[in-house]
Design an enzyme around this catalytic site. Sequence first.
Site, PDB file in Angstrom:
ATOM      1  N   LYS A 144     -33.089  31.644   0.115  1.00 60.09           N
ATOM      2  CA  LYS A 144     -31.913  32.103   0.864  1.00 60.09           C
ATOM      3  C   LYS A 144     -30.816  32.635  -0.082  1.00 60.09           C
ATOM      4  CE  LYS A 144     -28.852  32.852   3.796  1.00 60.09           C
ATOM      5  NZ  LYS A 144     -28.546  33.033   5.156  1.00 60.09           N
ATOM      6  N   VAL A 146     -24.369  30.438  13.050  1.00 55.63           N
ATOM      7  CA  VAL A 146     -25.788  30.119  12.878  1.00 55.63           C
ATOM      8  C   VAL A 146     -26.239  29.132  13.967  1.00 55.63           C
ATOM      9  CG1 VAL A 146     -27.434  28.983  11.334  1.00 55.63           C
ATOM     10  CG2 VAL A 146     -25.792  30.615  10.411  1.00 55.63           C
ATOM     11  N   CYS A 163     -20.996  35.259   4.112  1.00 57.35           N
ATOM     12  CA  CYS A 163     -22.175  34.892   3.310  1.00 57.35           C
ATOM     13  C   CYS A 163     -22.185  35.448   1.893  1.00 57.35           C
ATOM     14  CB  CYS A 163     -23.439  35.327   4.035  1.00 57.35           C
ATOM     15  SG  CYS A 163     -23.677  34.419   5.554  1.00 57.35           S
TER      16      CYS A 163
HETATM   17  C1  UDX Z   1     -25.882  38.634   5.464  1.00 55.54           C
HETATM   18  C2  UDX Z   1     -27.406  38.764   5.325  1.00 55.54           C
HETATM   19  O1  UDX Z   1     -27.793  40.125   5.584  1.00 55.54           O
HETATM   20  C3  UDX Z   1     -28.126  37.829   6.273  1.00 55.54           C
HETATM   21  O2  UDX Z   1     -29.527  37.893   6.071  1.00 55.54           O
HETATM   22  C4  UDX Z   1     -27.630  36.404   6.018  1.00 55.54           C
HETATM   23  O3  UDX Z   1     -28.225  35.494   6.911  1.00 55.54           O
HETATM   24  C5  UDX Z   1     -26.115  36.319   6.121  1.00 55.54           C
HETATM   25  O4  UDX Z   1     -25.508  37.285   5.244  1.00 55.54           O
HETATM   26  P1  UDX Z   1     -24.029  39.465   7.192  1.00 55.54           P
HETATM   27  O5  UDX Z   1     -23.035  38.832   6.271  1.00 55.54           O
HETATM   28  O6  UDX Z   1     -23.935  39.228   8.651  1.00 55.54           O
HETATM   29  O7  UDX Z   1     -25.515  39.028   6.777  1.00 55.54           O
HETATM   30  O8  UDX Z   1     -23.910  41.042   7.007  1.00 55.54           O
HETATM   31  P2  UDX Z   1     -24.727  42.229   6.313  1.00 55.54           P
HETATM   32  O9  UDX Z   1     -25.129  43.195   7.339  1.00 55.54           O
HETATM   33  O10 UDX Z   1     -25.783  41.731   5.422  1.00 55.54           O
HETATM   34  O11 UDX Z   1     -23.548  42.893   5.447  1.00 55.54           O
HETATM   35  C6  UDX Z   1     -22.853  42.162   4.455  1.00 55.54           C
HETATM   36  C7  UDX Z   1     -21.736  42.977   3.858  1.00 55.54           C
HETATM   37  O12 UDX Z   1     -22.257  44.008   3.018  1.00 55.54           O
HETATM   38  C8  UDX Z   1     -20.841  43.683   4.871  1.00 55.54           C
HETATM   39  O13 UDX Z   1     -19.502  43.545   4.440  1.00 55.54           O
HETATM   40  C9  UDX Z   1     -21.262  45.134   4.797  1.00 55.54           C
HETATM   41  O14 UDX Z   1     -20.214  46.016   5.129  1.00 55.54           O
HETATM   42  C10 UDX Z   1     -21.644  45.250   3.331  1.00 55.54           C
HETATM   43  N1  UDX Z   1     -22.633  46.311   3.051  1.00 55.54           N
HETATM   44  C11 UDX Z   1     -23.889  46.220   3.565  1.00 55.54           C
HETATM   45  C12 UDX Z   1     -22.292  47.367   2.210  1.00 55.54           C
HETATM   46  O15 UDX Z   1     -21.161  47.458   1.713  1.00 55.54           O
HETATM   47  N2  UDX Z   1     -23.241  48.291   1.918  1.00 55.54           N
HETATM   48  C13 UDX Z   1     -24.503  48.238   2.409  1.00 55.54           C
HETATM   49  O16 UDX Z   1     -25.314  49.115   2.070  1.00 55.54           O
HETATM   50  C14 UDX Z   1     -24.841  47.172   3.270  1.00 55.54           C
END
Ligand code: UDX
Length: 436
Positions: A204, A11, A260
């Site tokens: 958030k 971040v 996250c």
């Molecule tokens: C997330 C939030 O999207 C972001 O706004 C916040 O600031 C930080 O946390 P991030 O952890 O980078 O971001 O990844 P993201 O793309 O949101 O995916 C999170 C997890 O969910 C990944 O492991 C992804 O594989 C999984 N996922 C996502 C699924 O299993 N299915 C989906 O449909 C979408």
Amino acid sequence: MKIGVIGTGYVGLVTAVGLADLGHQVIGTDMVKEKVDEASRGIAHIYEPGLEEILQKNLNQGNLSFTYKLDQAIRESEVLFVCVNTPQREDGSTDMCYVEGVSQQIAENLNGYKLVVEKSTVPIQTSMWIKRTITLNKKNSMDFDVASNPEFLREGSAVSDFLHPDRIIIGVETERAKNTLIEIYKKFEELLLITNIDTAELIKHASNSFLAMKISFINLLSDLCEKTDADVEKVAQGMGLDPRIGAQFLKAGLGYGGSCFPKDIRALTHIGEDMGLNFHLLKEVDRINSERIQKFVEKIKKSLWILKGKKIGVLGLSFKPQTDDIRNAPSIEVIKELLKEGAQLRVYDPQAMENMKEVFPENSPHIIYTKDSYEAAEGVNALIFITEWEEFAELDLKKIRQKMVNPIIVDGRNIFEPQQIRETGFEYYCMGRKSP
Ligand code: UDX
């Protein structure tokens, strides 16, 4: 505006670079000297598309610098974005010791008015503690404000998320703080949502928990689909066409990982329960997600029966595509399970191999790191997919098949079309769709 960014992790580094790109004078700081040295030389310590280019551009323009001297960064800045990590404790609560430490340092170096902006994900009411810590420790009558401006960037598209946000949440309690943040984000004026601080902090945690809930919901349905003739991909498509639901975050598979979602959902549960509320809904979301690993491993066992002595190719190690991050990556748990069963693994990921070598060392007799997917498929009894990197969808499957001993694929992310891949001669297992 002179801005200090405290912490240059995911971040912090993106925020420092992004704010500099918006035209502000930014000084980034971190207690890890190597991170500071690298950033000062234009090297990003994380893999994030576009980050190094924009880092170097702003360093060259002279509006971005880095120091490991926190006191210097505080003294030279009027606005301080706090981007230090907020790790998870055993009980799911958030460890706020770094935020407290930074607050004490701000108090000690308060040489003029400062606006302290929480950017890291923090529990609701953190601002009250920051304020109290600064007030208790400051040595003069200098004024300060605290504000919340949660970060929503996603790994893998962090730079673009910062520069093209869908909303900017600003939680403030004074006009001065509000006007300063409006000035900082002048370019995105129409995207600002101004609230009180508690509300901003909660937005958030609420957003991340809601998205995690969507994922666990579709994964729950995915299990039901497997017991029937329903196809989870089509179910998700059908649901997503309703604009009230939306198509995103309905991808069934191995569940969510990363730094996250797992942490935030537990933190929000802890906060709710601490306040005497029943947050079982979120506990279920977490439980469903944790079970995904075992369900996937069961599929591998269903395809190979006994895993002891079997060779398995493992494709995808990062917690999601476009990142080298393996924090809470499903791959770690899957690999542990397979090793426990006595399997021999050949693994590959386009970006995350170096990080994974710190968890499973390279010289281990049961795990071989390969240079690409084809090498990972060499002589294996089955190939499993854990992360949906784009390059996997483009693999030459005929070539892959020739390299494998048995043409078995277990796909934890539904990368392929079942009918198509079966026509290539593979026995294909996937999530929430008909498998053998
Ligand atoms: C997330 C939030 O999207 C972001 O706004 C916040 O600031 C930080 O946390 P991030 O952890 O980078 O971001 O990844 P993201 O793309 O949101 O995916 C999170 C997890 O969910 C990944 O492991 C992804 O594989 C999984 N996922 C996502 C699924 O299993 N299915 C989906 O449909 C979408």
